[in-house]
Scaffold this motif. Structure first.
Motif, PDB file in Angstrom:
ATOM      1  N   GLU A 135       0.829  -1.204   0.000  1.00 24.34           N
ATOM      2  CA  GLU A 135       0.000   0.000   0.000  1.00 24.34           C
ATOM      3  C   GLU A 135       0.866   1.258   0.000  1.00 24.34           C
ATOM      4  N   LEU A 136       0.221   2.399  -0.047  1.00 25.77           N
ATOM      5  CA  LEU A 136       0.843   3.719   0.017  1.00 25.77           C
ATOM      6  C   LEU A 136       2.034   3.830  -0.926  1.00 25.77           C
ATOM      7  N   GLY A 137       3.205   4.233  -0.426  1.00 26.83           N
ATOM      8  CA  GLY A 137       4.368   4.431  -1.288  1.00 26.83           C
ATOM      9  C   GLY A 137       4.822   3.168  -1.980  1.00 26.83           C
ATOM     10  N   SER A 138       4.730   2.034  -1.286  1.00 24.47           N
ATOM     11  CA  SER A 138       5.137   0.766  -1.911  1.00 24.47           C
ATOM     12  C   SER A 138       4.238   0.446  -3.104  1.00 24.47           C
ATOM     13  N   ALA A 139       2.931   0.643  -2.938  1.00 24.83           N
ATOM     14  CA  ALA A 139       1.996   0.394  -4.038  1.00 24.83           C
ATOM     15  C   ALA A 139       2.215   1.392  -5.172  1.00 24.83           C
ATOM     16  N   ALA A 140       2.454   2.660  -4.830  1.00 25.79           N
ATOM     17  CA  ALA A 140       2.701   3.667  -5.867  1.00 25.79           C
ATOM     18  C   ALA A 140       3.930   3.290  -6.690  1.00 25.79           C
ATOM     19  N   TRP A 141       4.988   2.790  -6.031  1.00 27.06           N
ATOM     20  CA  TRP A 141       6.180   2.357  -6.767  1.00 27.06           C
ATOM     21  C   TRP A 141       5.867   1.138  -7.633  1.00 27.06           C
ATOM     22  N   ILE A 142       5.116   0.196  -7.086  1.00 25.54           N
ATOM     23  CA  ILE A 142       4.749  -1.000  -7.866  1.00 25.54           C
ATOM     24  C   ILE A 142       3.996  -0.596  -9.126  1.00 25.54           C
ATOM     25  N   TRP A 143       3.092   0.361  -9.038  1.00 29.18           N
ATOM     26  CA  TRP A 143       2.330   0.810 -10.201  1.00 29.18           C
ATOM     27  C   TRP A 143       3.165   1.665 -11.150  1.00 29.18           C
ATOM     28  N   GLY A 144       4.374   2.028 -10.731  1.00 31.99           N
ATOM     29  CA  GLY A 144       5.246   2.837 -11.590  1.00 31.99           C
ATOM     30  C   GLY A 144       5.047   4.326 -11.418  1.00 31.99           C
ATOM     31  N   ASP A 190      -6.101  -6.910   5.435  1.00 31.19           N
ATOM     32  CA  ASP A 190      -7.533  -6.727   5.583  1.00 31.19           C
ATOM     33  C   ASP A 190      -7.906  -7.050   7.020  1.00 31.19           C
ATOM     34  N   LEU A 191      -8.801  -6.275   7.576  1.00 28.76           N
ATOM     35  CA  LEU A 191      -9.218  -6.448   8.965  1.00 28.76           C
ATOM     36  C   LEU A 191      -9.664  -7.879   9.244  1.00 28.76           C
ATOM     37  N   GLY A 192     -10.280  -8.540   8.268  1.00 27.64           N
ATOM     38  CA  GLY A 192     -10.764  -9.905   8.439  1.00 27.64           C
ATOM     39  C   GLY A 192      -9.691 -10.971   8.272  1.00 27.64           C
ATOM     40  N   ALA A 193      -8.469 -10.601   7.927  1.00 29.10           N
ATOM     41  CA  ALA A 193      -7.419 -11.590   7.667  1.00 29.10           C
ATOM     42  C   ALA A 193      -6.868 -12.222   8.938  1.00 29.10           C
ATOM     43  N   ARG A 194      -7.080 -11.585  10.066  1.00 26.94           N
ATOM     44  CA  ARG A 194      -6.590 -12.080  11.354  1.00 26.94           C
ATOM     45  C   ARG A 194      -5.097 -12.416  11.286  1.00 26.94           C
ATOM     46  N   VAL A 247       9.777  -1.802   7.858  1.00 25.85           N
ATOM     47  CA  VAL A 247       8.508  -2.345   7.370  1.00 25.85           C
ATOM     48  C   VAL A 247       7.388  -1.814   8.261  1.00 25.85           C
ATOM     49  N   ARG A 248       6.345  -1.288   7.632  1.00 25.89           N
ATOM     50  CA  ARG A 248       5.186  -0.802   8.370  1.00 25.89           C
ATOM     51  C   ARG A 248       3.970  -1.587   7.897  1.00 25.89           C
ATOM     52  N   VAL A 249       3.190  -2.114   8.856  1.00 20.80           N
ATOM     53  CA  VAL A 249       2.000  -2.896   8.522  1.00 20.80           C
ATOM     54  C   VAL A 249       0.815  -2.291   9.272  1.00 20.80           C
ATOM     55  N   ARG A 250      -0.262  -2.013   8.529  1.00 22.63           N
ATOM     56  CA  ARG A 250      -1.489  -1.488   9.138  1.00 22.63           C
ATOM     57  C   ARG A 250      -2.631  -2.445   8.859  1.00 22.63           C
ATOM     58  N   GLU A 251      -3.606  -2.445   9.750  1.00 16.60           N
ATOM     59  CA  GLU A 251      -4.801  -3.263   9.569  1.00 16.60           C
ATOM     60  C   GLU A 251      -5.920  -2.331   9.104  1.00 16.60           C
ATOM     61  N   LEU A 252      -6.550  -2.661   7.963  1.00 19.24           N
ATOM     62  CA  LEU A 252      -7.555  -1.793   7.363  1.00 19.24           C
ATOM     63  C   LEU A 252      -8.793  -2.569   6.942  1.00 19.24           C
ATOM     64  N   VAL A 253      -9.879  -1.839   6.755  1.00 23.42           N
ATOM     65  CA  VAL A 253     -11.078  -2.401   6.133  1.00 23.42           C
ATOM     66  C   VAL A 253     -10.950  -2.115   4.639  1.00 23.42           C
ATOM     67  N   LEU A 254     -10.954  -3.166   3.844  1.00 19.46           N
ATOM     68  CA  LEU A 254     -10.812  -3.026   2.396  1.00 19.46           C
ATOM     69  C   LEU A 254     -12.045  -3.568   1.689  1.00 19.46           C
ATOM     70  N   ASP A 255     -12.507  -2.826   0.702  1.00 18.66           N
ATOM     71  CA  ASP A 255     -13.577  -3.310  -0.161  1.00 18.66           C
ATOM     72  C   ASP A 255     -12.952  -4.159  -1.265  1.00 18.66           C
ATOM     73  N   PRO A 256     -13.722  -5.033  -1.912  1.00 16.02           N
ATOM     74  CA  PRO A 256     -13.147  -5.892  -2.966  1.00 16.02           C
ATOM     75  C   PRO A 256     -12.404  -5.126  -4.055  1.00 16.02           C
ATOM     76  N   GLY A 257     -12.863  -3.956  -4.442  1.00 15.71           N
ATOM     77  CA  GLY A 257     -12.205  -3.184  -5.495  1.00 15.71           C
ATOM     78  C   GLY A 257     -10.985  -2.417  -5.040  1.00 15.71           C
ATOM     79  N   ASP A 258     -10.681  -2.472  -3.744  1.00 12.95           N
ATOM     80  CA  ASP A 258      -9.552  -1.712  -3.203  1.00 12.95           C
ATOM     81  C   ASP A 258      -8.206  -2.388  -3.423  1.00 12.95           C
TER      82      ASP A 258
END
Length: 181
Positions: A61-70, A84-88, A97-108
């Motif tokens: 996510e965030l900067g890592s995802a932005a780099w992955i997308w180019g 995802d919050l439901g991933a437990r 490394v930074r890890v956050r727990e979020l609520v994600l919709d399928p399109g996210d």
């Protein structure tokens, strides 16, 4: 003869041999992985380099995802993931490394061959929401993500309005309006 995976790690080839291959000009480093010089770098390669040996529950996510997308020229110093919050999942971070727990919709999120990454839309909105100060690279990344994802301010507003009481929602809308409006 077996073909090497597009992104190599020490799991595929010993680290000393990868170092020798780099010195010989056969591979180049890509985040936490290595690619042969004849591989064309794609978002799937970058996702594999970032997510590689890590848990499949992690989503770049965030900067890592932005780099992955180019949308960023280099990977961020601190690799950013969410689950995802439901991933437990057990959240273990470090100074790199930074890890956050979020609520994600399928399109996210988007599933690439290298792993899961937040969509260009979600990535742009999250950068606008969670960065205290946007750097020149981050503002350029938001505009680039909008172009790559084919979205504008209305799609950003729709994503932000899906949930009530989102932290930093107003700041994100103001920033996105200035950049995409």
């Amino acid at each position: 003869m077996a073909r090497l995976p597009p992104v190599l790690t020490a799991r595929d080839i010993p680290a000393a041999e990868l170092g020798g291959m780099r010195l010989d000009g056969e591979v180049y480093q890509l985040a936490d992985g290595w690619c042969t010089v004849d591989e064309l770098e794609t978002p799937a390669h970058r996702a594999a380099a970032v997510l590689g040996d890590r848990s499949p529950r992690l989503i770049a996510e965030l900067g890592s995802a932005a780099w992955i997308w180019g949308a960023l020229p280099a990977p961020p110093r601190v690799t950013e993931f969410c689950v995802d919050l439901g991933a437990r999942a057990r959240l273990r971070g470090s100074s790199l490394v930074r890890v956050r727990e979020l609520v994600l919709d399928p399109g996210d999120r988007v599933e690439l061959p290298g792993g899961n990454v937040t969509s260009p839309l979600r990535t742009a909105v999250d950068i606008a929401r969670f960065r205290d100060m946007l750097t020149v690279h981050e503002t350029t990344a938001i505009v680039t993500l909008a172009r790559l994802g084919g979205f504008g301010i209305e799609e950003c507003r729709e994503l932000l309005n899906r949930r009530r009481n989102l932290p930093e929602k107003r700041r994100a809308l103001q920033r996105l309006g200035e950049l995409l409006g």
